[in-house]
Design a protein around this motif. Structure first.
Motif, mmCIF file in Angstrom:
data_model
loop_
_atom_site.group_PDB
_atom_site.id
_atom_site.type_symbol
_atom_site.label_atom_id
_atom_site.label_comp_id
_atom_site.label_asym_id
_atom_site.label_seq_id
_atom_site.Cartn_x
_atom_site.Cartn_y
_atom_site.Cartn_z
ATOM 1 N N ALA A 1 15.038 -3.622 3.828
ATOM 2 C CA ALA A 1 15.758 -2.421 3.414
ATOM 3 C C ALA A 1 14.824 -1.215 3.340
ATOM 4 O O ALA A 1 15.199 -0.100 3.736
ATOM 5 C CB ALA A 1 16.435 -2.655 2.061
ATOM 6 N N LEU A 2 13.609 -1.417 2.855
ATOM 7 C CA LEU A 2 12.659 -0.310 2.759
ATOM 8 C C LEU A 2 12.317 0.243 4.142
ATOM 9 O O LEU A 2 12.282 1.455 4.349
ATOM 10 C CB LEU A 2 11.387 -0.780 2.051
ATOM 11 N N VAL A 3 12.085 -0.655 5.105
ATOM 12 C CA VAL A 3 11.704 -0.212 6.445
ATOM 13 C C VAL A 3 12.884 0.492 7.128
ATOM 14 O O VAL A 3 12.709 1.546 7.762
ATOM 15 C CB VAL A 3 11.212 -1.393 7.293
ATOM 16 N N VAL A 4 14.083 -0.073 7.014
ATOM 17 C CA VAL A 4 15.257 0.547 7.640
ATOM 18 C C VAL A 4 15.549 1.904 6.998
ATOM 19 O O VAL A 4 15.896 2.868 7.688
ATOM 20 C CB VAL A 4 16.473 -0.390 7.531
ATOM 21 N N TRP A 5 15.408 1.986 5.680
ATOM 22 C CA TRP A 5 15.601 3.274 4.986
ATOM 23 C C TRP A 5 14.604 4.310 5.486
ATOM 24 O O TRP A 5 14.970 5.467 5.758
ATOM 25 C CB TRP A 5 15.446 3.066 3.480
ATOM 26 N N ALA A 6 13.350 3.912 5.632
ATOM 27 C CA ALA A 6 12.331 4.843 6.132
ATOM 28 C C ALA A 6 12.644 5.265 7.566
ATOM 29 O O ALA A 6 12.423 6.423 7.939
ATOM 30 C CB ALA A 6 10.947 4.195 6.059
ATOM 31 N N LEU A 7 13.167 4.338 8.364
ATOM 32 C CA LEU A 7 13.528 4.675 9.741
ATOM 33 C C LEU A 7 14.660 5.702 9.762
ATOM 34 O O LEU A 7 14.620 6.666 10.543
ATOM 35 C CB LEU A 7 13.948 3.407 10.495
ATOM 36 N N ALA A 8 15.651 5.529 8.910
ATOM 37 C CA ALA A 8 16.745 6.494 8.837
ATOM 38 C C ALA A 8 16.238 7.853 8.358
ATOM 39 O O ALA A 8 16.662 8.904 8.864
ATOM 40 C CB ALA A 8 17.842 5.968 7.908
#
Length: 515
Positions: A200-207
């Protein structure tokens, strides 16, 4: 990035220690948990993990350079393919959980095996989470964002550490028969939530980076055949490594209750100095090694590899000697907490000591592998890794046949040492033929000098601290501290006497002065 990597590795090790304290080293509960948690990592690595850095990242970089949209659609399709493909793999793995657990656990009781199956079905969705996290992290790296992918594993470890502490505080069971549904759900759900938080942290940062995180129902056009072709030899390497892991875990399970945890926790101790020292040396070496390989400057490639091996050996040989001499004290200080039993700690100490023998050949082998990768050769290291696996598997099988049941797990590190020594020799011989020379005389000279210095330091330290040895954390701490001071002083003194120049180079790299 360096701070994040170090923090993640330290937190990962603390996680191992906390879980051992909470679940009780030496019992079937921790063994079942460890096997169940090994399976999703193994399946992920086998399916895609090994190809991520060597195949997926270069394809994303190429798309970012060549596509008019900077490779956004390509990355979206690749991310979607990961979701679809790994989602299907996860479902198949969950259905196959009893068979997967059975592959690792011939020595488990029915009770231990049944619990491992239940836990694995909670853990197997991690396959999908790891894949999405790694792919999203690769897209972020291509876009020049490095922080989130580096810190995300730390979040995972912190969540699981909190789960372990909570389990300890509420008085969770340490034997399978007393395990309640609440205890089971805390361990099973909490562990997988940690991996979900990492994703979730990585996907949030990608968004947040401006990338449109959206599924592509049709992931065609990303070159699936090309990915398969490029990743073929990487898959051979990863598959061979997983075979050795399976056979070693099977042998550890035959060793009796606590055998699997002793093997895995000792391996975690073994990996720490390698990760801190050898990975740092390799990271510093790789850019120059790659540039020299691109110029086809074989003389400088040889010099780079030789220097990296010599520096790593000079740094890690005394650590290996310390593990060999002080394995019981290391095990007591790190794992003698909470619900861990004294016999389990003693067994772990013996396995840690045996792993000390494998540290130097393992490090040399891993460094020389980078020489093949710099030459853009994935086939040769794959074949060497396969040979290493054959030797390691033979060693593990020999341990199960020749050693008493309770000592089988101690034989596993010795099998590793034999296998990686064979791999080191093979890699050096092939690189020598490929490059014309491998700086063999200087490598042998350095190894001989390091052996004298580390052997003397280990022997003197062992004699000096023998009167201090005793049960308990206090005695272990005093022994390790005294051994560290005495051993370091002797190692430095003898290294100077035998003219070990690599010690001065290490001190210069660390910003220290040798006088």
């Amino acid at each position: 990035m360096a701070v994040a990597t170090m923090a993640s590795r330290v937190a990962g090790f603390v996680r191992v220690v906390v879980l051992a304290s909470a679940l009780g080293l030496g019992g079937g509960l921790l063994d079942s948990y460890n096997v169940a948690n090994t399976i999703p990592n193994a399946v992920y690595e086998l399916v895609v993990g090994g190809a991520m850095a060597s195949v997926v990242v270069p394809l994303l970089a190429r798309a970012a350079l060549r596509e008019p949209d900077d490779g956004v659609v390509y990355a979206q399709r690749l991310l979607s393919l990961m979701v679809y493909g790994l989602g299907a793999v996860t479902v198949v793995a969950m259905v196959s959980a009893p068979w997967l657990v059975g592959v690792y656990t011939p020595g488990f009781t029915d009770e231990e095996r049944d619990l491992a199956v239940v836990l694995s079905r909670f853990f197997l969705p991690q396959i999908l989470f790891y894949g999405v996290s790694a792919t999203a992290g690769a897209v972020l790296n291509i876009r020049g964002r490095f922080a989130a992918p580096m810190w995300a594993p730390l979040v995972n470890s912190l969540v699981v550490i909190a789960v372990g502490v909570a389990y300890l505080v509420i008085g969770g069971a340490t034997d399978i028969a007393s395990l309640t549904t609440a205890h089971l759900l805390l361990l099973a759900v909490g562990t997988t939530v940690g991996v979900f938080a990492q994703m979730a942290l990585v996907v949030w940062a990608l968004a947040r980076s401006g990338f449109g995180v959206r599924p592509r129902l049709d992931p065609r056009g990303i070159g699936i055949r090309r990915i398969g072709r490029l990743g073929g030899w990487v898959l051979v390497s990863v598959g061979a490594a997983q075979v050795l892991l399976v056979v070693a875990t099977r042998a550890a399970s035959i060793s009796g209750p606590g055998g699997v945890s002793a093997y895995q926790n000792a391996f975690a101790v073994f990996q720490m100095p390698f990760a801190v020292i050898a990975v740092s040396v390799m990271t510093a070496m790789l850019p120059r090694l790659s540039r020299n390989a691109a110029r086809l400057d074989h003389a400088r490639i040889t010099e780079d590899l030789s220097r990296a091996v010599r520096l790593a050996v000079a740094a890690l040989a005394p650590v290996g000697a310390a593990m060999l001499v002080l394995g019981p004290q290391i095990a007591t200080l790190l794992f003698g907490h909470g619900r861990s039993s004294a016999p389990a700690i003693a067994l772990l100490g013996a396995v840690v000591a045996a792993f000390g023998v494998a540290l130097v050949p393992f490090t040399g082998y891993m460094i020389l592998q980078r020489g093949f990768y710099a030459l853009q050769d994935t086939r040769t290291p794959a074949l060497i890794t396969t040979a290493v696996t054959v030797v390691g598997v033979a060693g593990c099988l020999a341990a199960t046949r020749l050693l008493p049941r309770s000592d089988i797990v101690v034989g596993i590190p010795l099998a590793y040492a034999l296998a990686y020594t064979a791999g080191l020799v093979a890699a050096a011989a092939i690189l020598r033929r490929r490059l014309g020379r491998i700086d063999g005389r200087r490598l042998l000279r350095t190894h001989a000098r390091v052996a004298v210095a580390a052997g003397t330091a280990g022997a003197v330290a062992a004699l000096a601290v023998t009167p201090l040895a005793g049960p308990g954390h206090g005695a272990a701490l005093v022994t390790l501290t005294a051994a560290g001071v005495v051993g370091t002083a002797v190692y430095v003194a003898v290294a100077r006497l035998v003219h070990l120049g690599e010690l001065r180079q290490l001190a210069a790299l660390a910003g220290l002065r040798t006088g």
